[in-house]
Scaffold this motif. Structure first.
Motif, PDB file in Angstrom:
ATOM      1  N   THR A  84       0.836  -1.206   0.000  1.00 51.26           N
ATOM      2  CA  THR A  84       0.000   0.000   0.000  1.00 51.26           C
ATOM      3  C   THR A  84       0.867   1.250   0.000  1.00 51.26           C
ATOM      4  O   THR A  84       0.580   2.213  -0.712  1.00 51.26           O
ATOM      5  N   LYS A  85       1.931   1.252   0.780  1.00 52.82           N
ATOM      6  CA  LYS A  85       2.849   2.394   0.800  1.00 52.82           C
ATOM      7  C   LYS A  85       3.449   2.625  -0.582  1.00 52.82           C
ATOM      8  O   LYS A  85       3.559   3.763  -1.022  1.00 52.82           O
ATOM      9  N   GLU A  86       3.842   1.555  -1.254  1.00 57.33           N
ATOM     10  CA  GLU A  86       4.414   1.681  -2.591  1.00 57.33           C
ATOM     11  C   GLU A  86       3.400   2.276  -3.560  1.00 57.33           C
ATOM     12  O   GLU A  86       3.741   3.141  -4.367  1.00 57.33           O
ATOM     13  N   VAL A  87       2.144   1.839  -3.477  1.00 61.62           N
ATOM     14  CA  VAL A  87       1.096   2.377  -4.349  1.00 61.62           C
ATOM     15  C   VAL A  87       0.883   3.859  -4.057  1.00 61.62           C
ATOM     16  O   VAL A  87       0.776   4.680  -4.975  1.00 61.62           O
ATOM     17  N   ILE A  88       0.844   4.214  -2.776  1.00 60.45           N
ATOM     18  CA  ILE A  88       0.637   5.612  -2.397  1.00 60.45           C
ATOM     19  C   ILE A  88       1.804   6.472  -2.867  1.00 60.45           C
ATOM     20  O   ILE A  88       1.604   7.569  -3.398  1.00 60.45           O
ATOM     21  N   GLU A  89       3.021   5.999  -2.695  1.00 62.58           N
ATOM     22  CA  GLU A  89       4.190   6.759  -3.142  1.00 62.58           C
ATOM     23  C   GLU A  89       4.172   6.936  -4.660  1.00 62.58           C
ATOM     24  O   GLU A  89       4.490   8.011  -5.165  1.00 62.58           O
ATOM     25  N   ALA A  90       3.787   5.890  -5.387  1.00 55.35           N
ATOM     26  CA  ALA A  90       3.688   6.004  -6.847  1.00 55.35           C
ATOM     27  C   ALA A  90       2.603   7.005  -7.237  1.00 55.35           C
ATOM     28  O   ALA A  90       2.782   7.808  -8.156  1.00 55.35           O
ATOM     29  N   ALA A  91       1.488   6.983  -6.521  1.00 53.52           N
ATOM     30  CA  ALA A  91       0.407   7.931  -6.807  1.00 53.52           C
ATOM     31  C   ALA A  91       0.843   9.362  -6.506  1.00 53.52           C
ATOM     32  O   ALA A  91       0.530  10.285  -7.257  1.00 53.52           O
ATOM     33  N   LYS A  92       1.587   9.547  -5.415  1.00 48.19           N
ATOM     34  CA  LYS A  92       2.102  10.880  -5.092  1.00 48.19           C
ATOM     35  C   LYS A  92       3.032  11.375  -6.194  1.00 48.19           C
ATOM     36  O   LYS A  92       2.936  12.522  -6.620  1.00 48.19           O
ATOM     37  N   ALA A  93       3.930  10.507  -6.628  1.00 54.47           N
ATOM     38  CA  ALA A  93       4.877  10.892  -7.680  1.00 54.47           C
ATOM     39  C   ALA A  93       4.142  11.247  -8.963  1.00 54.47           C
ATOM     40  O   ALA A  93       4.469  12.235  -9.631  1.00 54.47           O
ATOM     41  N   ALA A  94       3.133  10.472  -9.314  1.00 52.22           N
ATOM     42  CA  ALA A  94       2.358  10.758 -10.526  1.00 52.22           C
ATOM     43  C   ALA A  94       1.605  12.070 -10.379  1.00 52.22           C
ATOM     44  O   ALA A  94       1.525  12.867 -11.323  1.00 52.22           O
ATOM     45  N   SER A  95       1.061  12.330  -9.196  1.00 53.86           N
ATOM     46  CA  SER A  95       0.333  13.572  -8.950  1.00 53.86           C
ATOM     47  C   SER A  95       1.259  14.775  -9.041  1.00 53.86           C
ATOM     48  O   SER A  95       0.904  15.795  -9.629  1.00 53.86           O
ATOM     49  N   VAL A  96       2.444  14.664  -8.474  1.00 49.88           N
ATOM     50  CA  VAL A  96       3.420  15.756  -8.536  1.00 49.88           C
ATOM     51  C   VAL A  96       3.826  16.017  -9.980  1.00 49.88           C
ATOM     52  O   VAL A  96       3.902  17.163 -10.419  1.00 49.88           O
ATOM     53  N   LYS A  97       4.038  14.954 -10.746  1.00 51.29           N
ATOM     54  CA  LYS A  97       4.415  15.114 -12.155  1.00 51.29           C
ATOM     55  C   LYS A  97       3.287  15.768 -12.940  1.00 51.29           C
ATOM     56  O   LYS A  97       3.521  16.674 -13.732  1.00 51.29           O
ATOM     57  N   LYS A  98       2.055  15.342 -12.685  1.00 52.75           N
ATOM     58  CA  LYS A  98       0.902  15.914 -13.385  1.00 52.75           C
ATOM     59  C   LYS A  98       0.765  17.400 -13.050  1.00 52.75           C
ATOM     60  O   LYS A  98       0.544  18.224 -13.927  1.00 52.75           O
ATOM     61  N   ALA A  99       0.918  17.740 -11.776  1.00 51.20           N
ATOM     62  CA  ALA A  99       0.821  19.142 -11.360  1.00 51.20           C
ATOM     63  C   ALA A  99       1.953  19.965 -11.962  1.00 51.20           C
ATOM     64  O   ALA A  99       1.753  21.086 -12.414  1.00 51.20           O
ATOM     65  N   SER A 100       3.137  19.394 -11.991  1.00 54.34           N
ATOM     66  CA  SER A 100       4.291  20.088 -12.574  1.00 54.34           C
ATOM     67  C   SER A 100       4.080  20.330 -14.060  1.00 54.34           C
ATOM     68  O   SER A 100       4.339  21.415 -14.569  1.00 54.34           O
ATOM     69  N   ASP A 101       3.587  19.317 -14.761  1.00 48.71           N
ATOM     70  CA  ASP A 101       3.316  19.455 -16.197  1.00 48.71           C
ATOM     71  C   ASP A 101       2.254  20.519 -16.441  1.00 48.71           C
ATOM     72  O   ASP A 101       2.373  21.331 -17.354  1.00 48.71           O
ATOM     73  N   ALA A 102       1.218  20.541 -15.600  1.00 54.76           N
ATOM     74  CA  ALA A 102       0.151  21.535 -15.753  1.00 54.76           C
ATOM     75  C   ALA A 102       0.693  22.941 -15.507  1.00 54.76           C
ATOM     76  O   ALA A 102       0.345  23.876 -16.215  1.00 54.76           O
TER      77      ALA A 102
END
Length: 159
Positions: A84-102
């Motif tokens: 679960t921690k790995e999934v959450i960390e991956a989701a955080k990283a994807a969210s940060v990348k999406k926000a950065s791209d936006a």
């Protein structure tokens, strides 16, 4: 495995506190095995104690299996927590990348909007370009005439 081998295997992932109490009237023991996880102290499921009440003979017959089952469940929970921690960390990283791209896209669109539009005379036919130049000259002449009438001075635009 023996009882101490099971305790050792369980203690490899958590510090254990054990309490043993006896009830003379019923002839039963209560054994509490309370883990304090080394890595995930905040995970409530991994701090759930094992509390068993039985006769001494029942403990002799089944305590090792109870410890084994408890240890295996704790291992499974720990693995689930880690996954679960790995999934959450991956989701955080994807969210940060999406926000950065936006943010980059918004910044780029503001830069484009702030730049003046390039002259379109190259794409306009020759007649249309001539008409635009004539309109600009007429505007300049009208402005000069207005200034002349207002201030009494005459300006020669082409002279």
């Amino acid at each position: 495995m023996t009882m101490f081998e099971e305790l050792f295997a369980l203690a490899c992932s958590a510090t254990l506190t054990m309490t043993v109490s006896a009830d003379e009237k019923s002839g039963r023991l209560t054994v509490n095995v309370i883990p304090k996880p080394r890595q995930d102290a905040g995970e409530a499921a991994l701090t759930q104690p094992l509390s068993l009440t039985a006769t001494p003979q029942e403990f002799d017959a089944g305590f090792i299996e109870a410890l084994r089952g408890y240890r295996e469940v704790r291992q499974s929970l720990a693995q689930q927590v880690e996954a679960t921690k790995e999934v959450i960390e991956a989701a955080k990283a994807a969210s940060v990348k999406k926000a950065s791209d936006a943010t980059v896209k918004v910044g780029a669109s503001k830069t484009i909007a702030a730049k003046p539009a390039p002259a379109t005379t190259a794409s306009v036919s020759g007649d249309a370009a001539d008409e635009e130049e004539d309109a600009a000259a007429q505007t300049a002449t009208a402005e000069a005439a207005t200034a002349s009438a207002a201030g009494g001075e005459s300006f020669d635009l082409f002279g």
